[in-house]
Enzyme design. Structure first.
Site, PDB file in Angstrom:
ATOM      1  N   ASP A 113      -1.099  50.115 102.566  1.00  0.00           N
ATOM      2  CA  ASP A 113      -2.220  49.707 101.518  1.00  0.00           C
ATOM      3  C   ASP A 113      -3.059  51.246 101.383  1.00  0.00           C
ATOM      4  OD1 ASP A 113      -3.473  49.602 104.005  1.00  0.00           O
ATOM      5  OD2 ASP A 113      -4.365  47.776 103.556  1.00  0.00           O
ATOM      6  N   LYS A 164     -16.700  48.344 114.124  1.00  0.00           N
ATOM      7  CA  LYS A 164     -17.781  48.433 112.853  1.00  0.00           C
ATOM      8  C   LYS A 164     -19.064  48.479 113.688  1.00  0.00           C
ATOM      9  CE  LYS A 164     -15.279  45.947 109.487  1.00  0.00           C
ATOM     10  NZ  LYS A 164     -14.969  44.810 108.724  1.00  0.00           N
ATOM     11  N   ASP A 222      -8.148  53.462 100.452  1.00  0.00           N
ATOM     12  CA  ASP A 222      -7.590  52.172 100.918  1.00  0.00           C
ATOM     13  C   ASP A 222      -7.824  51.185  99.906  1.00  0.00           C
ATOM     14  OD1 ASP A 222      -7.732  49.624 101.869  1.00  0.00           O
ATOM     15  OD2 ASP A 222      -9.050  49.765 103.482  1.00  0.00           O
TER      16      ASP A 222
HETATM   17  P1  GTP Z   1      -6.774  41.807 104.295  1.00  0.00           P
HETATM   18  O1  GTP Z   1      -6.329  40.452 104.728  1.00  0.00           O
HETATM   19  O2  GTP Z   1      -7.245  41.919 103.162  1.00  0.00           O
HETATM   20  O3  GTP Z   1      -7.464  42.684 105.135  1.00  0.00           O
HETATM   21  O4  GTP Z   1      -5.246  42.770 104.259  1.00  0.00           O
HETATM   22  P2  GTP Z   1      -4.137  42.913 105.386  1.00  0.00           P
HETATM   23  O5  GTP Z   1      -3.561  41.603 105.519  1.00  0.00           O
HETATM   24  O6  GTP Z   1      -3.202  43.904 104.428  1.00  0.00           O
HETATM   25  O7  GTP Z   1      -4.703  43.342 106.648  1.00  0.00           O
HETATM   26  P3  GTP Z   1      -4.962  45.051 106.935  1.00  0.00           P
HETATM   27  O8  GTP Z   1      -5.413  45.864 105.613  1.00  0.00           O
HETATM   28  O9  GTP Z   1      -5.693  44.869 108.058  1.00  0.00           O
HETATM   29  O10 GTP Z   1      -3.630  45.715 106.965  1.00  0.00           O
HETATM   30  C1  GTP Z   1      -3.185  47.254 107.204  1.00  0.00           C
HETATM   31  C2  GTP Z   1      -1.644  47.070 106.715  1.00  0.00           C
HETATM   32  O11 GTP Z   1      -0.967  46.454 107.615  1.00  0.00           O
HETATM   33  C3  GTP Z   1      -1.322  46.788 105.520  1.00  0.00           C
HETATM   34  O12 GTP Z   1      -0.278  47.332 104.952  1.00  0.00           O
HETATM   35  C4  GTP Z   1      -0.732  45.163 105.768  1.00  0.00           C
HETATM   36  O13 GTP Z   1       0.334  44.972 104.925  1.00  0.00           O
HETATM   37  C5  GTP Z   1       0.035  45.512 107.208  1.00  0.00           C
HETATM   38  N1  GTP Z   1      -0.026  44.354 108.010  1.00  0.00           N
HETATM   39  C6  GTP Z   1      -1.130  43.651 108.603  1.00  0.00           C
HETATM   40  N2  GTP Z   1      -0.795  42.862 109.329  1.00  0.00           N
HETATM   41  C7  GTP Z   1       0.656  42.932 109.391  1.00  0.00           C
HETATM   42  C8  GTP Z   1       1.374  42.034 110.000  1.00  0.00           C
HETATM   43  O14 GTP Z   1       1.365  40.952 110.732  1.00  0.00           O
HETATM   44  N3  GTP Z   1       3.018  42.351 109.786  1.00  0.00           N
HETATM   45  C9  GTP Z   1       3.107  43.290 108.968  1.00  0.00           C
HETATM   46  N4  GTP Z   1       4.571  43.458 108.730  1.00  0.00           N
HETATM   47  N5  GTP Z   1       2.206  44.133 108.265  1.00  0.00           N
HETATM   48  C10 GTP Z   1       1.047  43.750 108.559  1.00  0.00           C
END
Ligand code: GTP
Length: 323
Positions: A113, A164, A222
């Site tokens: 992201d 944070k 981000d």
């Molecule tokens: P929020 O729920 O809005 O915080 O977004 P998110 O679920 O994408 O979590 P976050 O922004 O912390 O994740 C950072 C990156 O890691 C993103 O690109 C997510 O797609 C990826 N990511 C987070 N958790 C997982 C997971 O359990 N498996 C995989 N494959 N990717 C993950």
């Protein structure tokens, strides 16, 4: 050869309802999915083999990216039946490449992201020259309070990972792109939920391993919130009033601006005004609509004279977005 893993399996809850049907990394920035921007950056840095670490809405990636040959990349797909967190996802995805690479071949991991124009090639070189376990891209931000911050010493060695806080001790934060030595990934438990940010990185420091900081303050975003998604798309559309995909019809009387992105097969009728918005594929915007800072879901018909600002539009619904 350098190989890459893109983490694309998160739920993207901060982007709801935009992520109801589309996983965050497939949302369009200037008409291309975020993941496509990342593949282009990876390719430019010499990465030719990439694993997409998928979980949530995993089935949406393959029809678009196929085997990656369109981008000159060999693309593989790892699937988690339950999301394994960032560390668990990296470990699971690495199963598809570990047997093919040598001990000293760096593995580059991208949070799915992030839009970044940092010098990835230089980050990989620093990793190799500093014999680090992992080398993190860090950026300095004006206000680090919404993020965990990452202090480092005069040699660029990371000294801590801090959650944070109200008064962050440094403005450098984790920018979500890591270069790993393969051994570090091998040591993550396979098939378990693990976070790199909260578990793997702090444990590396505890055990005295080198975690190197690569600070590069090039364009970085981000795109995890609706406001950031719209901003990112406008940044990539750049100085143009708008961009438009294929087979779209725009009435001569429509006024479109503010670096909007109009997708493929879109119809925009008479006297429509659109500013700073993302209009997805297959949308019809009927006459007289006035839209600003909106995200219109694919295949939606927006009824005539609709007025909306800062909202998500789909199937007759107008849902205000938090800005
Ligand atoms: P929020 O729920 O809005 O915080 O977004 P998110 O679920 O994408 O979590 P976050 O922004 O912390 O994740 C950072 C990156 O890691 C993103 O690109 C997510 O797609 C990826 N990511 C987070 N958790 C997982 C997971 O359990 N498996 C995989 N494959 N990717 C993950």
């Amino acid at each position: 050869m350098t190989v890459g893993i893109l983490l694309v399996g998160g739920f993207g809850t901060r982007l709801l309802p935009l992520t109801n049907k589309t996983p965050k990394p497939m949302l369009p920035i200037a008409n291309l999915p975020v993941t496509e921007h990342q593949l282009l950056a990876a390719k430019a840095a010499g990465i030719t083999k990439v694993v997409l670490a998928t979980a949530y809405l995993a089935e949406t990636f393959t029809p678009y990216f196929g085997d990656g040959s369109k981008w000159g990349i060999e693309l593989k797909y790892a699937l988690e039946t339950e999301p394994l967190g960032t560390g668990g996802a990296i470990r699971n995805a690495a199963e598809l490449i570990l047997s093919e690479i040598s001990q000293d071949e760096p593995i580059v991991v991208f949070n799915g992201d992030v839009l970044s124009r940092h010098d990835l090639g230089a980050q990989i070189k620093l990793h190799q020259s500093s014999s680090a376990a992992v080398t993190l891209h860090l950026v300095n931000v004006e206000d680090a309070r919404p993020y965990g911050c990452v202090p480092f010493d005069e040699n660029g060695r990371v000294t801590d990972f801090l959650e944070k806080m109200e008064n962050p001790i440094t403005d450098s934060i984790n920018a979500g792109c890591y270069v790993f030595s393969p051994q570090v990934i091998k040591e993550i438990a396979l098939g378990k939920v693990v976070s790199v940010e909260r578990e793997v990185f702090p444990q590396l420091l505890k055990s005295g391993k080198v975690v190197q900081a690569f600070v590069d303050n090039s364009y970085w975003l981000d795109m995890g919130t609706p406001k950031a998604l719209l901003t990112g798309s406008q940044d990539y559309v750049g100085s143009r009033e708008f961009i438009v995909g294929e087979n779209s019809k725009i009435s001569a009387s429509a006024k479109i601006g503010g670096a909007s992105a109009i997708g493929n097969n879109v119809t925009i009728e008479e006297n429509v005004e659109i500013r700073s918005s993302i209009i997805r594929d297959g949308v019809t915007i009927a006459q007289g609509c006035k839209l600003e800072n909106v995200f219109v879901e694919a295949d939606t018909r927006v009824p005539e004279k609709t007025q909306a600002s800062g909202a998500y539009l789909a199937d007759g619904e107008i849902i205000p977005l938090k800005f």
